[in-house]
Design a protein around this motif. Structure first.
Motif, mmCIF file in Angstrom:
data_model
loop_
_atom_site.group_PDB
_atom_site.id
_atom_site.type_symbol
_atom_site.label_atom_id
_atom_site.label_comp_id
_atom_site.label_asym_id
_atom_site.label_seq_id
_atom_site.Cartn_x
_atom_site.Cartn_y
_atom_site.Cartn_z
ATOM 1 N N TRP A 35 0.824 -1.199 0.000
ATOM 2 C CA TRP A 35 0.000 0.000 0.000
ATOM 3 C C TRP A 35 0.864 1.257 0.000
ATOM 4 C CZ3 TRP A 35 -4.608 2.072 -0.751
ATOM 5 C CH2 TRP A 35 -4.906 3.311 -0.173
ATOM 6 N N VAL A 39 0.788 4.005 -2.986
ATOM 7 C CA VAL A 39 0.375 5.389 -2.703
ATOM 8 C C VAL A 39 1.518 6.360 -3.005
ATOM 9 C CG1 VAL A 39 -0.328 6.976 -0.877
ATOM 10 C CG2 VAL A 39 -1.360 4.708 -1.012
ATOM 11 N N SER A 43 1.748 9.749 -5.733
ATOM 12 C CA SER A 43 1.718 10.993 -4.975
ATOM 13 C C SER A 43 2.543 12.074 -5.665
ATOM 14 C CB SER A 43 2.237 10.774 -3.549
ATOM 15 O OG SER A 43 1.419 9.864 -2.843
ATOM 16 N N THR A 47 3.175 16.198 -1.745
ATOM 17 C CA THR A 47 2.727 15.213 -0.760
ATOM 18 C C THR A 47 3.898 14.422 -0.199
ATOM 19 O OG1 THR A 47 0.616 15.004 -1.938
ATOM 20 C CG2 THR A 47 1.188 13.257 -0.380
ATOM 21 N N ALA A 51 5.228 14.412 3.690
ATOM 22 C CA ALA A 51 5.304 13.165 4.465
ATOM 23 C C ALA A 51 6.731 12.839 4.867
ATOM 24 C CB ALA A 51 4.709 12.023 3.660
ATOM 25 N N VAL A 56 1.728 7.307 3.386
ATOM 26 C CA VAL A 56 0.800 6.284 3.866
ATOM 27 C C VAL A 56 -0.637 6.661 3.547
ATOM 28 C CG1 VAL A 56 -0.028 5.016 5.882
ATOM 29 C CG2 VAL A 56 2.388 5.656 5.725
ATOM 30 N N ILE A 57 -0.981 7.929 3.756
ATOM 31 C CA ILE A 57 -2.338 8.414 3.500
ATOM 32 C C ILE A 57 -2.333 9.230 2.206
ATOM 33 C CG2 ILE A 57 -4.255 9.791 4.382
ATOM 34 C CD1 ILE A 57 -3.218 9.249 7.191
ATOM 35 N N PRO A 58 -3.049 8.813 1.173
ATOM 36 C CA PRO A 58 -3.035 9.554 -0.092
ATOM 37 C C PRO A 58 -3.716 10.909 0.036
ATOM 38 C CG PRO A 58 -4.672 7.792 -0.148
ATOM 39 C CD PRO A 58 -3.922 7.628 1.128
ATOM 40 N N ARG A 59 -3.144 11.887 -0.639
ATOM 41 C CA ARG A 59 -3.724 13.234 -0.641
ATOM 42 C C ARG A 59 -3.927 13.743 -2.061
ATOM 43 N NH1 ARG A 59 -0.322 13.301 3.911
ATOM 44 N NH2 ARG A 59 -1.415 13.852 5.852
#
Length: 302
Positions: A35, A39, A43, A47, A51, A56-59
């Motif tokens: 993952w 991601v 990105s 982004t 990070a 880790v968290i898609p933006r």
């Protein structure tokens, strides 16, 4: 009153929770890295910088890394080279392994024991890098895709597993076919192989994954850029830490609906990793139902 064995007892609540927890952790250990790689490859530079590296968290969705690696031509050509090597290598390896395993499974065949000892000896003794290089170059296979397939055409472990399965096939079937006038090749094609689909599929998967992931032989035997497989390109790219010029490093590309973007080096690196992993993920579900059955039946004499 007889006591049932421990493995036949119903697991307790603690045991069930423990198994569920371990299974969840193992699954997370496999899926979370995939993952993060996916991601990060999708990105934007903003982004990734926010990070501090892996995302880790898609933006912000930014496919420019994939546009760059496929528009440059080098990655696309490397993908086709890897597919060709995998297809040719797996075909050659399966053919040679099946023929050798069937011959060695017939204990009355000529030279059975010396040949079996010769193959098993490769478990303990393996030629070094320099002798292998001298043999391959002496045969004129330098800068030839056969140099990536022939030196590893037969793996002793796969041969032993397939031979064990062939030995489990009832001898009465083979004897009846011989009485009917069938030759060895016809027996292999009409009787043995139809009964061995599961184990042959597993051995084929082993070979295919091995050829797809191999890169060291390409370092030794391939100097031409147009013959470099994908894994060799990825290995060199990771060592460099930046995108090569003909992969599009630093290039600004136009993405429809997004505009112009310069994909960061980390995004391109993760995109190349995804490209190498996706084919195996696509093929494995079609073979996994044979995986456990093929390995167990081939490795255990029943």
């Amino acid at each position: 009153m007889s006591v049932r064995p421990v493995w036949e007892e119903k697991p307790s609540i603690v045991g069930q929770l423990g198994k569920g927890t371990i299974l969840t952790l193992v699954t997370a250990a496999v899926l979370v890295p995939l993952w993060v790689v996916l991601v990060t490859s999708l990105s934007s530079a903003k982004t990734i910088n926010a990070a501090g590296g892996y995302v880790v968290i898609p933006r912000e969705f930014d496919p420019s890394a994939y546009v760059v690696i496929f528009s440059g031509g080098l990655i696309g050509r490397a993908v086709w080279v890897s597919i060709l090597i995998t297809a040719i290598g797996t075909s050659i390896s399966l053919a040679l392994t099946v023929l050798a395993a069937y011959g060695l499974s017939r204990t009355d065949s000529i030279g059975h024991r010396p040949l079996l000892f010769y193959f098993l000896l490769t478990f303990l003794i393996y030629p070094g890098m320099i002798p292998s290089y001298l043999v391959v170059t002496g045969l004129g296979l330098k800068n030839n895709l056969l140099a990536l397939t022939l030196p590893t055409a037969i793996q002793a472990f796969n041969l032993v597993v397939l031979r064990a399965f062939f030995m489990n096939i009832p001898g009465e079937l083979i004897d009846s076919a011989r009485i009917d006038g069938a030759g060895e090749f016809r027996i292999l094609a009409r009787i043995v192989l139809p009964l061995s689909k599961a184990v042959v599929a597993v051995i084929g998967l082993f070979y295919a994954v091995g050829y797809w992931n191999a890169f060291f032989n390409a370092i030794l035997y391939i100097d031409r850029n147009d013959l470099q497989p994908l894994q060799r390109l990825l290995q060199g790219y990771i060592l460099l830490g930046q995108a090569p010029a003909n992969v599009g490093g630093g290039a600004v590309v136009h993405i429809p609906g997004i505009g112009y973007a310069a994909p960061p080096s980390l995004a391109i690196k993760m995109a190349v990793v995804i490209v190498t992993v996706v084919p195996a993920l696509i093929v494995y579900p079609f073979i996994q139902r044979h995986f456990t059955k093929g390995v167990i039946i081939g490795a255990v004499k029943g």
